[in-house]
Design an enzyme around this catalytic site. Structure first.
Site, PDB file in Angstrom:
ATOM      1  N   ASP A  43       0.836  -1.205   0.000  1.00  0.00           N
ATOM      2  CA  ASP A  43       0.000   0.000   0.000  1.00  0.00           C
ATOM      3  C   ASP A  43       0.872   1.257   0.000  1.00  0.00           C
ATOM      4  O   ASP A  43       0.600   2.229  -0.721  1.00  0.00           O
ATOM      5  CB  ASP A  43      -0.919  -0.031   1.228  1.00  0.00           C
ATOM      6  CG  ASP A  43      -2.056   0.977   1.144  1.00  0.00           C
ATOM      7  OD1 ASP A  43      -2.420   1.367   0.025  1.00  0.00           O
ATOM      8  OD2 ASP A  43      -2.580   1.355   2.211  1.00  0.00           O
TER       9      ASP A  43
ATOM     10  N   LYS B  48       1.860 -15.261  -2.879  1.00  0.00           N
ATOM     11  CA  LYS B  48       2.225 -16.485  -3.602  1.00  0.00           C
ATOM     12  C   LYS B  48       3.249 -17.339  -2.857  1.00  0.00           C
ATOM     13  O   LYS B  48       3.223 -18.557  -2.928  1.00  0.00           O
ATOM     14  CB  LYS B  48       2.779 -16.119  -4.979  1.00  0.00           C
ATOM     15  CG  LYS B  48       1.705 -15.502  -5.871  1.00  0.00           C
ATOM     16  CD  LYS B  48       2.260 -15.096  -7.220  1.00  0.00           C
ATOM     17  CE  LYS B  48       1.161 -14.687  -8.161  1.00  0.00           C
ATOM     18  NZ  LYS B  48       0.180 -15.747  -8.448  1.00  0.00           N
TER      19      LYS B  48
ATOM     20  N   ARG C  59     -10.278  10.917 -11.923  1.00  0.00           N
ATOM     21  CA  ARG C  59      -9.634  10.896 -10.605  1.00  0.00           C
ATOM     22  C   ARG C  59      -9.177   9.496 -10.212  1.00  0.00           C
ATOM     23  O   ARG C  59      -8.578   9.301  -9.154  1.00  0.00           O
ATOM     24  CB  ARG C  59     -10.619  11.407  -9.542  1.00  0.00           C
ATOM     25  CG  ARG C  59     -10.864  12.925  -9.606  1.00  0.00           C
ATOM     26  CD  ARG C  59     -11.519  13.400  -8.315  1.00  0.00           C
ATOM     27  NE  ARG C  59     -12.859  12.915  -8.120  1.00  0.00           N
ATOM     28  CZ  ARG C  59     -13.294  12.332  -6.985  1.00  0.00           C
ATOM     29  NH1 ARG C  59     -12.487  12.176  -5.960  1.00  0.00           N
ATOM     30  NH2 ARG C  59     -14.540  11.916  -6.893  1.00  0.00           N
ATOM     31  N   LYS C  60      -9.482   8.508 -11.044  1.00  0.00           N
ATOM     32  CA  LYS C  60      -9.143   7.112 -10.687  1.00  0.00           C
ATOM     33  C   LYS C  60      -7.798   6.706 -11.288  1.00  0.00           C
ATOM     34  O   LYS C  60      -7.541   6.916 -12.470  1.00  0.00           O
ATOM     35  CB  LYS C  60     -10.225   6.155 -11.182  1.00  0.00           C
ATOM     36  CG  LYS C  60     -11.557   6.360 -10.480  1.00  0.00           C
ATOM     37  CD  LYS C  60     -12.537   5.256 -10.785  1.00  0.00           C
ATOM     38  CE  LYS C  60     -13.046   5.321 -12.194  1.00  0.00           C
ATOM     39  NZ  LYS C  60     -14.123   4.320 -12.427  1.00  0.00           N
TER      40      LYS C  60
HETATM   41  C1  LIG Z   1      -2.205   8.264   0.097  1.00  0.00           C
HETATM   42  C2  LIG Z   1      -1.944   9.152   1.241  1.00  0.00           C
HETATM   43  C3  LIG Z   1      -2.649  10.441   1.161  1.00  0.00           C
HETATM   44  C4  LIG Z   1      -2.168  11.359   2.198  1.00  0.00           C
HETATM   45  C5  LIG Z   1      -1.063  12.162   1.672  1.00  0.00           C
HETATM   46  C6  LIG Z   1      -0.543  13.075   2.697  1.00  0.00           C
HETATM   47  C7  LIG Z   1       0.688  12.961   3.178  1.00  0.00           C
HETATM   48  C8  LIG Z   1       1.465  11.762   2.943  1.00  0.00           C
HETATM   49  C9  LIG Z   1       2.710  12.045   2.280  1.00  0.00           C
HETATM   50  C10 LIG Z   1       3.214  11.125   1.522  1.00  0.00           C
HETATM   51  C11 LIG Z   1       2.454   9.869   1.403  1.00  0.00           C
HETATM   52  C12 LIG Z   1       3.016   9.069   0.390  1.00  0.00           C
HETATM   53  C13 LIG Z   1       2.559   7.872   0.143  1.00  0.00           C
HETATM   54  C14 LIG Z   1       1.399   7.256   0.784  1.00  0.00           C
HETATM   55  C15 LIG Z   1       1.760   6.207   1.714  1.00  0.00           C
HETATM   56  C16 LIG Z   1       0.911   5.264   2.053  1.00  0.00           C
HETATM   57  C17 LIG Z   1      -0.389   5.074   1.365  1.00  0.00           C
HETATM   58  C18 LIG Z   1      -1.447   4.738   2.355  1.00  0.00           C
HETATM   59  C19 LIG Z   1      -2.783   4.947   1.694  1.00  0.00           C
HETATM   60  C20 LIG Z   1      -3.875   4.570   2.619  1.00  0.00           C
HETATM   61  O1  LIG Z   1      -3.716   3.773   3.462  1.00  0.00           O
HETATM   62  S1  LIG Z   1      -5.387   5.287   2.421  1.00  0.00           S
HETATM   63  C21 LIG Z   1      -6.354   4.535   3.744  1.00  0.00           C
HETATM   64  C22 LIG Z   1      -7.340   3.526   3.264  1.00  0.00           C
HETATM   65  N1  LIG Z   1      -8.294   4.121   2.400  1.00  0.00           N
HETATM   66  C23 LIG Z   1      -9.350   4.809   2.838  1.00  0.00           C
HETATM   67  O2  LIG Z   1      -9.568   4.961   4.009  1.00  0.00           O
HETATM   68  C24 LIG Z   1     -10.275   5.374   1.766  1.00  0.00           C
HETATM   69  C25 LIG Z   1     -11.721   5.395   2.222  1.00  0.00           C
HETATM   70  N2  LIG Z   1     -12.533   5.762   1.097  1.00  0.00           N
HETATM   71  C26 LIG Z   1     -12.802   7.049   0.796  1.00  0.00           C
HETATM   72  O3  LIG Z   1     -12.468   7.965   1.515  1.00  0.00           O
HETATM   73  C27 LIG Z   1     -13.496   7.294  -0.496  1.00  0.00           C
HETATM   74  O4  LIG Z   1     -14.256   6.199  -0.873  1.00  0.00           O
HETATM   75  C28 LIG Z   1     -12.546   7.674  -1.652  1.00  0.00           C
HETATM   76  C29 LIG Z   1     -11.748   8.930  -1.254  1.00  0.00           C
HETATM   77  C30 LIG Z   1     -11.594   6.519  -1.968  1.00  0.00           C
HETATM   78  C31 LIG Z   1     -13.371   8.002  -2.897  1.00  0.00           C
HETATM   79  O5  LIG Z   1     -14.386   8.877  -2.498  1.00  0.00           O
HETATM   80  P1  LIG Z   1     -14.766  10.150  -3.375  1.00  0.00           P
HETATM   81  O6  LIG Z   1     -16.010  10.721  -2.776  1.00  0.00           O
HETATM   82  O7  LIG Z   1     -13.629  11.055  -3.560  1.00  0.00           O
HETATM   83  O8  LIG Z   1     -15.060   9.541  -4.785  1.00  0.00           O
HETATM   84  P2  LIG Z   1     -16.300   8.656  -5.287  1.00  0.00           P
HETATM   85  O9  LIG Z   1     -16.898   7.814  -4.216  1.00  0.00           O
HETATM   86  O10 LIG Z   1     -17.222   9.583  -6.025  1.00  0.00           O
HETATM   87  O11 LIG Z   1     -15.583   7.687  -6.344  1.00  0.00           O
HETATM   88  C32 LIG Z   1     -14.880   8.228  -7.440  1.00  0.00           C
HETATM   89  C33 LIG Z   1     -14.796   7.125  -8.475  1.00  0.00           C
HETATM   90  O12 LIG Z   1     -14.074   6.012  -7.898  1.00  0.00           O
HETATM   91  C34 LIG Z   1     -14.893   4.832  -7.898  1.00  0.00           C
HETATM   92  N3  LIG Z   1     -14.613   4.083  -6.654  1.00  0.00           N
HETATM   93  C35 LIG Z   1     -14.523   4.576  -5.415  1.00  0.00           C
HETATM   94  N4  LIG Z   1     -14.266   3.609  -4.544  1.00  0.00           N
HETATM   95  C36 LIG Z   1     -14.192   2.475  -5.259  1.00  0.00           C
HETATM   96  C37 LIG Z   1     -13.946   1.115  -4.939  1.00  0.00           C
HETATM   97  N5  LIG Z   1     -13.694   0.734  -3.677  1.00  0.00           N
HETATM   98  N6  LIG Z   1     -13.927   0.215  -5.921  1.00  0.00           N
HETATM   99  C38 LIG Z   1     -14.169   0.574  -7.203  1.00  0.00           C
HETATM  100  N7  LIG Z   1     -14.403   1.854  -7.588  1.00  0.00           N
HETATM  101  C39 LIG Z   1     -14.432   2.769  -6.620  1.00  0.00           C
HETATM  102  C40 LIG Z   1     -16.319   5.355  -7.958  1.00  0.00           C
HETATM  103  O13 LIG Z   1     -17.198   4.384  -8.504  1.00  0.00           O
HETATM  104  C41 LIG Z   1     -16.143   6.552  -8.867  1.00  0.00           C
HETATM  105  O14 LIG Z   1     -16.003   6.098 -10.191  1.00  0.00           O
HETATM  106  P3  LIG Z   1     -16.718   6.849 -11.420  1.00  0.00           P
HETATM  107  O15 LIG Z   1     -16.231   8.262 -11.378  1.00  0.00           O
HETATM  108  O16 LIG Z   1     -16.249   6.108 -12.644  1.00  0.00           O
HETATM  109  O17 LIG Z   1     -18.157   6.725 -11.177  1.00  0.00           O
END
Ligand SMILES: CCCCC/C=C\C/C=C\C/C=C\C/C=C\CCCC(=O)SCCNC(=O)CCNC(=O)[C@H](O)C(C)(C)COP(=O)(O)OP(=O)(O)OC[C@H]1O[C@@H](n2cnc3c(N)ncnc32)[C@H](O)[C@@H]1OP(=O)(O)O
Length: 259
Positions: free
Chosen positions: A180, A204, A225-226
């Protein structure tokens, strides 16, 4: 190639709303100006002093680049790190520093998604990046490199003894964490602040504790945005594929609050 990389990072700056795609702030870990000649994180090697090192709680450590070699790194880890640092010399690859806790452009950016900015600031002041929260050598030792031209992020990872699942092997959750983190880094560099929407992992082969593996991630497709990404985890000699994963990251919409 370097110009292209810098231009991608400038585009990222525009997406983040920085004026005119101006160069990113010098302290931003993704800034091309950061870590120009990343050196070593070597401290005087003190056998047996890994656990309980008081400096782990000091601000010095909070702001230290933890993706540089330290005494817990194995020979394989050091060799791979040196290889990627060499590849970074012509600018095609970039070493990405990483901290326990640091205010970066990304953390600034993410504040707009929270209605109570003051509360969020308080929370952030206590927070640590999960994969950096264990003591040196005991948990996640890793370094990441990004290739802007190919939209790829490589993570070299050595999992320590506190990441055990089945005796002698890494816990699946620890593997998922590094997958992740690598995919997330690749996504954030490519499109700005994004979150994991889905992650599908195929385990695996078990990964031996303490071994070094290479996580190779890439952007496969962007649809609005995806962002669809995939990765695999291989042994250093590339003969063993330990895991494969696909994921969807969604770039956060500035109009939508996270809470
Ligand atoms: C990544 C870190 C961000 C923070 C950065 C800040 C500082 C960090 C600095 C550096 C970091 C560097 C690297 C990162 C390190 C580690 C990465 C860790 C990442 C994580 O650990 S992160 C925690 C787990 N994560 C969550 O906690 C997310 C919970 N979730 C939500 O917060 C919402 O769900 C969200 C925002 C995902 C979307 O929400 P939303 O409102 O913006 O968008 P919406 O729902 O409208 O979806 C738009 C289009 O995506 C499709 N879509 C959405 N979800 C889907 C699914 N599951 N499957 C298939 N399609 C899906 C829809 O179907 C639509 O598709 P279409 O446009 O085609 O209709």
């Amino acid at each position: 190639m370097l110009r292209s990389c810098v231009s991608r990072l400038r585009t990222l700056a525009v997406q983040r709303g920085l004026p005119g795609g101006a160069p990113l702030p010098a302290k931003d870990p993704w800034s091309p100006r950061v870590n120009p000649g990343a050196g070593r994180r070597e401290r005087a090697a003190k056998p047996g002093c890994v656990r309980g090192d008081p400096r782990s709680f000091s601000s010095e450590v909070m702001h230290m680049d933890l993706s540089l070699p330290n005494p817990s790194w194995s020979e394989d880890m050091r060799l791979l790190f040196d290889q990627f640092m060499k590849k970074s010399e012509d600018g095609s690859w970039k070493h990405l520093p990483s901290y326990k806790s640091k205010f970066t452009q990304e953390t600034e950016d993410i504040k707009i998604y929270f209605p109570d900015a003051k509360l969020m600031k308080e929370k952030l002041s206590q927070a640590q990046l999960f994969p950096r929260s264990l003591e040196e050598g005991l948990g996640f030792e890793y370094a990441m490199f990004h290739n802007c031209v190919e939209d790829r992020t490589v993570c070299i990872f050595q999992g320590g003894p506190y990441l055990q699942g089945v005796p002698g092997f890494l816990h699946g959750g620890a593997i998922a964490t590094m997958i992740d983190a690598t995919l997330g880094t690749c996504a954030v560099v490519a499109i700005g602040v994004a979150m994991t929407a889905s992650l599908n992992i195929s385990f695996k082969r078990p990964i031996p504790l303490g071994s070094v593996v290479v996580i190779n991630s890439q952007v496969d497709k962007v649809e609005g945005r995806k962002l669809f990404l995939s990765c695999n985890i291989r042994s250093v000699d590339e003969k063993t594929v330990y895991s494969e994963a696909t994921s969807l990251f969604v770039k956060l919409d500035p109009k939508t609050r996270l809470t």
